[in-house]
Write a protein that holds these residues in place. Structure first.
Motif, PDB file in Angstrom:
ATOM      1  N   ASP A  45      -5.385   9.278 -10.847  1.00  0.00           N
ATOM      2  CA  ASP A  45      -6.086   8.447  -9.861  1.00  0.00           C
ATOM      3  C   ASP A  45      -6.568   9.375  -8.752  1.00  0.00           C
ATOM      4  O   ASP A  45      -5.891   9.573  -7.750  1.00  0.00           O
ATOM      5  N   ASP A  59      -6.232   2.841  -8.511  1.00  0.00           N
ATOM      6  CA  ASP A  59      -5.038   1.992  -8.454  1.00  0.00           C
ATOM      7  C   ASP A  59      -4.671   1.656  -7.012  1.00  0.00           C
ATOM      8  O   ASP A  59      -4.508   0.490  -6.651  1.00  0.00           O
ATOM      9  N   VAL A  60      -4.537   2.689  -6.205  1.00  0.00           N
ATOM     10  CA  VAL A  60      -3.975   2.541  -4.863  1.00  0.00           C
ATOM     11  C   VAL A  60      -4.865   1.692  -3.964  1.00  0.00           C
ATOM     12  O   VAL A  60      -4.371   0.869  -3.183  1.00  0.00           O
ATOM     13  N   ALA A 101      -0.381   2.293 -15.927  1.00  0.00           N
ATOM     14  CA  ALA A 101      -0.536   2.372 -14.473  1.00  0.00           C
ATOM     15  C   ALA A 101      -1.337   1.197 -13.940  1.00  0.00           C
ATOM     16  O   ALA A 101      -1.008   0.617 -12.892  1.00  0.00           O
ATOM     17  N   ALA A 134       1.064  -5.455  -7.117  1.00  0.00           N
ATOM     18  CA  ALA A 134       0.262  -5.984  -6.005  1.00  0.00           C
ATOM     19  C   ALA A 134       0.226  -7.501  -6.022  1.00  0.00           C
ATOM     20  O   ALA A 134       0.333  -8.149  -4.964  1.00  0.00           O
ATOM     21  N   THR A 156       0.136  -1.705 -11.496  1.00  0.00           N
ATOM     22  CA  THR A 156      -0.473  -1.960 -10.196  1.00  0.00           C
ATOM     23  C   THR A 156      -0.846  -3.429 -10.042  1.00  0.00           C
ATOM     24  O   THR A 156      -0.633  -4.028  -8.986  1.00  0.00           O
ATOM     25  N   LEU A 203       2.590   2.125  -3.293  1.00  0.00           N
ATOM     26  CA  LEU A 203       1.633   2.573  -4.306  1.00  0.00           C
ATOM     27  C   LEU A 203       1.129   3.983  -4.003  1.00  0.00           C
ATOM     28  O   LEU A 203       0.993   4.811  -4.912  1.00  0.00           O
ATOM     29  N   TYR A 243       0.818  -1.217   0.000  1.00  0.00           N
ATOM     30  CA  TYR A 243       0.000   0.000   0.000  1.00  0.00           C
ATOM     31  C   TYR A 243       0.853   1.268   0.000  1.00  0.00           C
ATOM     32  O   TYR A 243       0.635   2.169  -0.817  1.00  0.00           O
ATOM     33  N   VAL A 297       1.714   7.099  -6.615  1.00  0.00           N
ATOM     34  CA  VAL A 297       0.575   7.770  -7.239  1.00  0.00           C
ATOM     35  C   VAL A 297       0.335   9.161  -6.661  1.00  0.00           C
ATOM     36  O   VAL A 297       0.133  10.128  -7.399  1.00  0.00           O
ATOM     37  N   SER A 317      -5.336  -2.655  -6.186  1.00  0.00           N
ATOM     38  CA  SER A 317      -4.359  -3.325  -5.307  1.00  0.00           C
ATOM     39  C   SER A 317      -5.038  -4.316  -4.375  1.00  0.00           C
ATOM     40  O   SER A 317      -4.566  -5.449  -4.208  1.00  0.00           O
TER      41      SER A 317
END
Length: 414
Positions: free
Chosen positions: A157, A162-163, A352, A360, A356, A140, A137, A144, A167
């Motif tokens: 984002d 994504d984050v 992206a 992840a 990710t 990321l 986490y 981002v 993930s």
């Protein structure tokens, strides 16, 4: 500093926090009675673990320094965090920014648990949570939102496609595959444990999402209003679309189905909430909902994985679609395909999303394999068959669940 902005960000932080109890009720209501309490517990305990990890190490690694992949240790234990000034050119103090951002890892790692409830070893999960937060986490978030690699690439984002969603969804899928399918009794089904809890949890998620997306403007301004409006429109339109599809296919008007649709809309609009028009938000929800609806069951039947509560289905798939569509519908100043006619931003969004997924997925695989060297990832077969609630927790979400356990296992009537 702006008092209005500070108040809005603090309120938004509280709204994001309430999403995790909401998710606990939503997941717990959908879960089988054998592991409904375990499902809720996994979300509740994260309310304690994640803020500690964030305060001690996570925030510093996510938002200190200028590294491509990770920050530094400058703000460990919140050292040097100002409660009255901003070092980020914001109208809110650094401490308010830290607090708001610290609510996101709580809900993110809680989402993962939905893929593996019913058979995951509690000890293994309690080890996984802090390690994942630090190694997946926070990098990321830095890449981002902290000026790292994906930010430099130009990836959009707004609030966590994504984050947060990709993930958690991908990580949940990897864990589900590694742990394997649930063991079930012959007469066991997957009927929801408590529809009322699903409704309450869904409502808390929905209202919390307004803080999740609108608060990501980090100010009480027009962008916050836009994100709020887009969040409402996307959730509502996806709910209606999901209901229509499901009603046509099953001839049943399901509460759980309608709320599942709203969840799809909320996930899909997250990366784009402050970057697209309301018309685009409606379009994104209407495009994404049928894709998610049909793809969830297709993938599970095709590849035979057991994503218990469809954490990957809703958050992983929904986040991927949302991230891509952001590149399509974003405003002209953000390089959206429709507004500019250029494929550049769409390509960046694709890179992206792929990054990710790989990051992840690979990191989760490594973490899980290392933990498996210490403790098993899965509970014993006898515990799983009888139910983790009965064997581990000794408490039940519903009286009916408790009664069924007593009748089935205490009397030996199997």
């Amino acid at each position: 500093m702006d008092t209005g902005d500070i108040v809005w960000v603090l309120i938004s932080a509280a709204l994001v926090w309430i999403m995790t109890p909401g998710l606990a009720l939503f997941y717990g209501g959908l879960a089988n009675k054998k592991y409904a309490s375990n499902t809720v517990f996994l979300s509740v305990i994260i309310l304690g673990i994640a803020p500690l990890v964030w305060s001690v190490l996570g925030y510093s690694l996510a938002f200190s320094g200028n590294g491509k992949f990770i920050g530094n240790l400058h703000n460990v234990l919140l050292n040097g965090i100002s409660f009255s000034k901003s070092t980020m050119n914001l109208n809110i103090p650094d401490a308010a920014f830290m607090l708001f951002q610290g609510m996101f890892p709580i809900i993110t790692v809680a989402i993962i648990t939905g893929s593996v409830v019913g058979r995951v070893n509690l000890k293994a999960m309690l080890m996984f949570i802090p390690i994942w937060l630090i190694t997946v986490y926070t990098p990321l978030a830095h890449m981002v939102w902290g000026g790292g690699l994906l930010a430099k690439l130009g990836a959009l984002d707004f609030a966590g496609g994504d984050v947060v969603h990709i993930s958690s969804g991908v990580s949940g899928l990897v864990l589900a595959i590694l742990i394997g399918k649930r063991r079930k009794l012959k007469d066991e089904n997957d009927e929801p444990d408590n529809i009322v809890n699903v409704v309450i949890g869904g409502a808390l998620l929905w209202i919390g999402w307004f803080g999740f997306n609108s608060g990501s403007a980090l100010a009480a301004n027009s962008t916050a209003i836009l994100a709020f409006v887009n969040t409402s429109i996307a959730a509502a339109s996806a709910m209606v679309m999901w209901f229509i599809i499901d009603f046509i296919r099953t001839n049943k008007a399901k509460i759980t189905g309608a709320l599942s649709g709203s969840l799809v809309g909320l996930v899909v609009i997250t990366p784009a909430a402050g970057l697209v028009s309301p018309t685009a938000a409606l379009s994104m929800a209407l495009v994404a909902t049928p894709i998610v609806y049909f793809l969830i069951n297709f993938l599970k039947n095709k590849f035979h994985y057991d994503d218990t509560l469809d954490a990957f289905g809703f958050h992983g798939i929904g986040g991927i679609i949302g991230g891509i569509l952001t590149g399509v519908f974003a405003f002209k100043e953000n390089g959206g395909l429709i507004a500019t006619g250029s494929l550049k931003q769409l390509g960046i969004q694709g890179v992206a999303v792929i990054f990710t997924i790989i990051f992840a997925g690979v990191m989760t695989f490594i973490i899980a394999k290392l933990i498996s060297l210490v403790v098993p990832l899965r509970v014993e077969e006898s515990v799983e068959i009888k139910g983790i609630d009965y064997e581990l927790h000794g408490e039940y979400i519903s009286i009916l669940g408790s009664t069924q356990f007593n009748n089935r296992f205490h009397t030996g009537n199997k």
